[in-house]
Design an enzyme around this catalytic site. Structure first.
Site, PDB file in Angstrom:
ATOM      1  CD1 TRP A 195      32.337   9.577 -35.699  1.00  0.00           C
ATOM      2  CD2 TRP A 195      31.074  10.734 -37.142  1.00  0.00           C
ATOM      3  NE1 TRP A 195      32.173  10.631 -35.121  1.00  0.00           N
ATOM      4  CE2 TRP A 195      31.321  11.538 -36.178  1.00  0.00           C
ATOM      5  CE3 TRP A 195      30.372  11.349 -38.217  1.00  0.00           C
ATOM      6  CZ2 TRP A 195      30.736  12.712 -35.798  1.00  0.00           C
ATOM      7  CZ3 TRP A 195      29.870  12.632 -37.922  1.00  0.00           C
ATOM      8  CH2 TRP A 195      30.204  13.349 -36.848  1.00  0.00           C
ATOM      9  CB  SER A 246      37.859   9.512 -40.510  1.00  0.00           C
ATOM     10  OG  SER A 246      36.600   8.599 -41.110  1.00  0.00           O
ATOM     11  CD  GLU A 261      39.101   9.308 -33.426  1.00  0.00           C
ATOM     12  OE1 GLU A 261      38.158   9.107 -34.048  1.00  0.00           O
ATOM     13  OE2 GLU A 261      39.316  10.520 -32.824  1.00  0.00           O
ATOM     14  CB  ILE A 270      29.647  13.729 -44.615  1.00  0.00           C
ATOM     15  CG1 ILE A 270      29.666  12.062 -45.174  1.00  0.00           C
ATOM     16  CG2 ILE A 270      28.558  14.456 -45.370  1.00  0.00           C
ATOM     17  CD1 ILE A 270      28.180  11.390 -44.835  1.00  0.00           C
ATOM     18  CB  THR A 299      32.634  24.195 -39.351  1.00  0.00           C
ATOM     19  OG1 THR A 299      32.940  22.970 -39.096  1.00  0.00           O
ATOM     20  CG2 THR A 299      31.327  24.565 -38.557  1.00  0.00           C
ATOM     21  CG  HIS A 357      35.555  19.314 -37.637  1.00  0.00           C
ATOM     22  ND1 HIS A 357      34.623  18.035 -37.385  1.00  0.00           N
ATOM     23  CD2 HIS A 357      36.450  19.168 -36.707  1.00  0.00           C
ATOM     24  CE1 HIS A 357      35.303  17.393 -36.222  1.00  0.00           C
ATOM     25  NE2 HIS A 357      36.587  18.172 -36.130  1.00  0.00           N
ATOM     26  NE  ARG A 417      32.387  10.056 -55.139  1.00  0.00           N
ATOM     27  CZ  ARG A 417      31.457  10.709 -55.888  1.00  0.00           C
ATOM     28  NH1 ARG A 417      30.066  10.555 -55.572  1.00  0.00           N
ATOM     29  NH2 ARG A 417      31.725  11.485 -57.053  1.00  0.00           N
TER      30      ARG A 417
HETATM   31  N1  LIG Z   1      32.333  14.368 -39.086  1.00  0.00           N
HETATM   32  C1  LIG Z   1      32.873  13.330 -39.144  1.00  0.00           C
HETATM   33  C2  LIG Z   1      33.949  12.710 -38.387  1.00  0.00           C
HETATM   34  N2  LIG Z   1      33.948  13.170 -37.109  1.00  0.00           N
HETATM   35  C3  LIG Z   1      34.746  12.659 -35.859  1.00  0.00           C
HETATM   36  C4  LIG Z   1      36.346  12.662 -35.930  1.00  0.00           C
HETATM   37  O1  LIG Z   1      36.534  11.672 -37.101  1.00  0.00           O
HETATM   38  C5  LIG Z   1      36.829  12.275 -34.671  1.00  0.00           C
HETATM   39  O2  LIG Z   1      36.282  11.006 -34.263  1.00  0.00           O
HETATM   40  C6  LIG Z   1      36.529  13.289 -33.608  1.00  0.00           C
HETATM   41  O3  LIG Z   1      37.095  14.456 -33.869  1.00  0.00           O
HETATM   42  C7  LIG Z   1      37.274  12.868 -32.373  1.00  0.00           C
HETATM   43  O4  LIG Z   1      38.694  12.889 -32.606  1.00  0.00           O
HETATM   44  N3  LIG Z   1      34.378  11.423 -38.460  1.00  0.00           N
HETATM   45  C8  LIG Z   1      34.160  10.623 -39.456  1.00  0.00           C
HETATM   46  O5  LIG Z   1      34.542   9.717 -39.710  1.00  0.00           O
HETATM   47  N4  LIG Z   1      33.195  11.271 -40.666  1.00  0.00           N
HETATM   48  C9  LIG Z   1      32.794  12.234 -40.170  1.00  0.00           C
HETATM   49  O6  LIG Z   1      31.724  12.691 -41.137  1.00  0.00           O
HETATM   50  C1  LIG Z   2      33.228  16.401 -41.070  1.00  0.00           C
HETATM   51  C2  LIG Z   2      32.492  16.565 -39.753  1.00  0.00           C
HETATM   52  O1  LIG Z   2      33.026  16.477 -38.569  1.00  0.00           O
HETATM   53  C3  LIG Z   2      31.200  17.312 -39.593  1.00  0.00           C
HETATM   54  O2  LIG Z   2      30.285  16.244 -39.313  1.00  0.00           O
HETATM   55  C4  LIG Z   2      31.360  18.524 -38.846  1.00  0.00           C
HETATM   56  O3  LIG Z   2      29.895  19.328 -39.047  1.00  0.00           O
HETATM   57  P1  LIG Z   2      30.245  20.853 -38.858  1.00  0.00           P
HETATM   58  O4  LIG Z   2      31.231  21.237 -39.826  1.00  0.00           O
HETATM   59  O5  LIG Z   2      28.950  21.231 -39.358  1.00  0.00           O
HETATM   60  O6  LIG Z   2      30.737  21.027 -37.404  1.00  0.00           O
END
Ligand SMILES: Nc1c(NC[C@H](O)[C@H](O)[C@H](O)CO)[nH]c(=O)[nH]c1=O
Ligand SMILES: CC(=O)[C@@H](O)COP(=O)(O)O
Length: 193
Positions: free
Chosen positions: A31, A66, A68, A120, A124, A126, A165
């Site tokens: 990612w 991340s 994982e 990032i 939502t 998430h 960063r």
């Molecule tokens: N949105 C980001 C993610 N999302 C994916 C999760 O980390 C994970 O791979 C998924 O939910 C399946 O378990 N990962 C990042 O490293 N950075 C992001 O911005």
């Molecule tokens: C941190 C994330 O997983 C991000 O990419 C999710 O984006 P969203 O909150 O708009 O679904």
């Protein structure tokens, strides 16, 4: 940017550390890979050029995101411990555990693991859940295994923060600190400090 009045953002440089005897694993996400790749390159260069970690003693692994990272760190640590104790007559000494799996001729257990990722925020919650899970997951792995695991995960509210960063835009590079911390904590674990 205001005049810096203190060393914000970086820890005081540790005394000269000799990483030549250490075996270190780096696991990074795919990612946000363009920026994660910059962080990885800085960690690798700092480990080898500044602290003398041998290239053949660095294992690199990748995961999707991340979330994982903690499981990957745990699996690498467990595999390296099994590899270190495997004998020719031991099932764990099977070819699958030989260096081609963990990528180095050195088959000692890892002295430290560096996890690298960039999360990032989107629209939502998430982001918050991933950052919380990864932070606590990485801390749990190092406390459970006794192997230092560095938290090299940038948790950014926007792209600009991630870009800044992942470079020396702020006058220092977070990744250098992660490499230094891995060497310092590994030597501390081995009581070499
Ligand atoms: N949105 C980001 C993610 N999302 C994916 C999760 O980390 C994970 O791979 C998924 O939910 C399946 O378990 N990962 C990042 O490293 N950075 C992001 O911005
Ligand atoms: C941190 C994330 O997983 C991000 O990419 C999710 O984006 P969203 O909150 O708009 O679904």
């Amino acid at each position: 940017m205001s005049e810096k009045t203190f060393e914000k953002g970086v820890s005081a440089p540790p005394k000269k550390l000799d990483g030549s005897g250490l075996r270190i694993a780096i696991v990074h996400t795919r990612w946000n890979y363009t920026l994660v790749g910059k962080l990885y390159d800085c960690v690798y260069e700092t480990l080898t050029k500044k602290y003398g970690v041998l290239a053949e003693n660095i294992v690199t692994d990748t995961v999707s995101g991340s979330y994982e990272l903690p499981m990957a760190a745990k699996q690498l640590i467990d595999l390296s411990k099994a590899q270190a104790t495997a004998t020719a007559s031991d099932l764990l000494g099977s070819p699958a555990l030989q260096s081609k799996t963990l990528g180095t001729k050195n088959t000692g257990p890892f002295d430290a693991v560096i996890c690298i990722g960039i999360v990032i925020k989107g629209g939502t919650a998430h982001f918050e859940y991933i950052c919380d899970a990864v932070t606590h997951g990485i801390m749990r792995v190092q406390l459970d295994t006794g192997v230092p695991v560095m938290f090299g995960v940038l948790t950014c509210y926007n792209d600009e923060q991630a870009i800044a960063r992942s470079s020396t835009e702020e006058g220092f590079h977070h990744a250098e600190e992660w490499a230094a911390g891995a060497v310092e904590q590994a030597l501390r674990k081995n009581r070499v400090l």
